[in-house]
Design a protein around this motif. Structure first.
Motif, short mmCIF file in Angstrom:
data_model
loop_
_atom_site.label_atom_id
_atom_site.label_comp_id
_atom_site.label_asym_id
_atom_site.label_seq_id
_atom_site.Cartn_x
_atom_site.Cartn_y
_atom_site.Cartn_z
N TYR A 26 0.78 -1.24 0.00
CA TYR A 26 0.00 0.00 0.00
C TYR A 26 0.81 1.29 0.00
O TYR A 26 0.25 2.36 -0.18
CB TYR A 26 -0.96 0.01 1.21
N LYS A 27 2.11 1.22 0.20
CA LYS A 27 2.89 2.45 0.38
C LYS A 27 2.83 3.38 -0.83
O LYS A 27 2.68 4.59 -0.67
CB LYS A 27 4.34 2.14 0.75
N ASN A 28 2.94 2.86 -2.04
CA ASN A 28 2.93 3.73 -3.22
C ASN A 28 1.57 4.38 -3.44
O ASN A 28 1.48 5.56 -3.78
CB ASN A 28 3.37 2.96 -4.46
N GLN A 29 0.50 3.61 -3.24
CA GLN A 29 -0.84 4.16 -3.43
C GLN A 29 -1.14 5.24 -2.40
O GLN A 29 -1.68 6.29 -2.73
CB GLN A 29 -1.89 3.05 -3.34
N TYR A 31 1.08 7.01 -0.73
CA TYR A 31 1.96 8.15 -0.98
C TYR A 31 1.39 9.02 -2.10
O TYR A 31 1.33 10.25 -1.98
CB TYR A 31 3.38 7.70 -1.33
N ALA A 32 0.93 8.40 -3.18
CA ALA A 32 0.38 9.16 -4.30
C ALA A 32 -0.85 9.96 -3.86
O ALA A 32 -1.00 11.14 -4.22
CB ALA A 32 0.01 8.22 -5.45
N THR A 33 -1.71 9.36 -3.08
CA THR A 33 -2.91 10.04 -2.60
C THR A 33 -2.55 11.21 -1.69
O THR A 33 -3.04 12.32 -1.85
CB THR A 33 -3.83 9.06 -1.85
N ILE A 34 -1.66 10.95 -0.74
CA ILE A 34 -1.30 11.98 0.22
C ILE A 34 -0.49 13.09 -0.44
O ILE A 34 -0.64 14.27 -0.11
CB ILE A 34 -0.58 11.36 1.44
N LEU A 35 0.34 12.74 -1.42
CA LEU A 35 1.09 13.77 -2.16
C LEU A 35 0.14 14.71 -2.88
O LEU A 35 0.34 15.92 -2.89
CB LEU A 35 2.06 13.12 -3.16
N ARG A 36 -0.91 14.17 -3.45
CA ARG A 36 -1.88 15.03 -4.13
C ARG A 36 -2.65 15.89 -3.13
O ARG A 36 -3.12 16.96 -3.49
CB ARG A 36 -2.81 14.18 -4.97
N MET A 37 -2.76 15.44 -1.91
CA MET A 37 -3.43 16.24 -0.88
C MET A 37 -2.52 17.36 -0.39
O MET A 37 -2.97 18.48 -0.18
CB MET A 37 -3.84 15.36 0.30
N THR A 38 -1.24 17.05 -0.18
CA THR A 38 -0.32 18.02 0.42
C THR A 38 0.43 18.86 -0.59
O THR A 38 0.85 19.97 -0.27
CB THR A 38 0.74 17.31 1.29
N LYS A 39 0.66 18.32 -1.77
CA LYS A 39 1.48 18.97 -2.80
C LYS A 39 2.91 19.19 -2.32
O LYS A 39 3.61 20.07 -2.80
CB LYS A 39 0.88 20.31 -3.26
N ASN A 40 3.36 18.40 -1.36
CA ASN A 40 4.71 18.54 -0.83
C ASN A 40 5.27 17.14 -0.58
O ASN A 40 4.79 16.43 0.31
CB ASN A 40 4.67 19.35 0.47
N TYR A 139 -10.84 8.70 -8.76
CA TYR A 139 -10.18 8.58 -10.05
C TYR A 139 -8.70 8.21 -9.98
O TYR A 139 -8.18 7.64 -10.93
CB TYR A 139 -10.36 9.87 -10.85
N VAL A 140 -8.04 8.49 -8.88
CA VAL A 140 -6.63 8.09 -8.76
C VAL A 140 -6.56 6.71 -8.12
O VAL A 140 -5.87 5.82 -8.61
CB VAL A 140 -5.82 9.12 -7.95
N ASN A 141 -7.29 6.53 -7.02
CA ASN A 141 -7.25 5.26 -6.32
C ASN A 141 -8.32 4.28 -6.79
O ASN A 141 -8.35 3.14 -6.34
CB ASN A 141 -7.37 5.49 -4.82
N GLU A 142 -9.20 4.74 -7.66
CA GLU A 142 -10.25 3.92 -8.28
C GLU A 142 -11.11 3.19 -7.26
O GLU A 142 -11.43 2.02 -7.41
CB GLU A 142 -9.62 2.93 -9.26
N LEU A 143 -11.47 3.90 -6.18
CA LEU A 143 -12.35 3.32 -5.18
C LEU A 143 -13.80 3.49 -5.61
O LEU A 143 -14.15 4.43 -6.32
CB LEU A 143 -12.14 4.00 -3.83
N SER A 144 -14.65 2.60 -5.17
CA SER A 144 -16.07 2.69 -5.48
C SER A 144 -16.70 3.80 -4.63
O SER A 144 -16.12 4.25 -3.64
CB SER A 144 -16.76 1.36 -5.17
N TYR A 145 -17.90 4.21 -5.01
CA TYR A 145 -18.61 5.23 -4.25
C TYR A 145 -18.83 4.76 -2.80
O TYR A 145 -18.72 5.53 -1.86
CB TYR A 145 -19.96 5.55 -4.88
N ILE A 146 -19.14 3.48 -2.65
CA ILE A 146 -19.40 2.93 -1.32
C ILE A 146 -18.13 2.98 -0.48
O ILE A 146 -18.16 3.37 0.70
CB ILE A 146 -19.95 1.48 -1.42
#
Length: 187
Positions: A26-29, A31-40, A139-146
């Protein structure tokens, strides 16, 4: 999923190597999500490490009802949101470098793809935090609405409404700026 359940049971029995498998998965996924949140990048690394520590300490609370990936995202995102609230976090814009595309024979295609990705990143960064997180999870993590509903602790209808509003804001921004994305044109 069964493999993850085995890893969880092994970790809870004292096998720390099993936790390394969870981190590697899970580390890469995260990191990608949190990087998009923080931009840092540095803040994102720190938050991912802290989130994995939290996941480790809360692993016994995973009840197996939902998917483990949704649960781990929920813990990580909640940790980030707590940190944002504590520090009144200021989102900083940094360039997110795309992975190098392997096909060097089509430089125009590479350029257009990179430019499109940069524009989408800029559009997402303009959204309010709650909408930005929902867009990234969908759209990045491709999670369902639920799964998103469980993660952000909102009713399913609110998740759909926020996603719709976020896409509309992004479309309106693109149209006002003279640009156009086919992906954003479909409600």
């Amino acid at each position: 999923m069964e493999e993850e359940i085995q890893w969880i049971q092994q970790v809870l029995s004292g096998n720390k190597d099993a936790y390394a498998r969870i981190i590697n998965k899970y580390k890469n996924q995260l990191y990608a999500t949190i990087l998009r949140m923080t931009k840092n990048p540095q803040d994102a690394q720190d938050l991912v490490q802290e989130a994995f520590i939290k996941v480790y300490h809360q692993l016994d609370k995973y009840d197996g009802k939902g998917s483990f990936s949704s649960w781990i995202y929920r813990v990580a995102i909640n940790h980030c949101m707590d940190e944002f609230r504590k520090k009144r976090y200021k989102m900083m814009q940094v360039e997110i470098h795309e992975e190098k595309v392997v096909n060097p024979n089509n430089p125009e295609v590479i350029f257009l793809k990179n430019e499109k990705n940069r524009q989408i990143e800029r559009l997402i960064a303009t959204l309010p935090e709650d909408e930005r997180i929902i867009i990234l999870l969908r759209y990045v993590n491709e999670l369902s609405y639920i799964e998103i509903s469980e993660l952000v602790d909102l009713p399913l209808s609110n998740v759909r409404n926020k996603l719709h509003r976020a896409k509309k804001k992004m479309r309106d921004t693109v149209k006002c700026g003279g640009g156009y994305f086919h992906e954003l044109s479909n409600g």
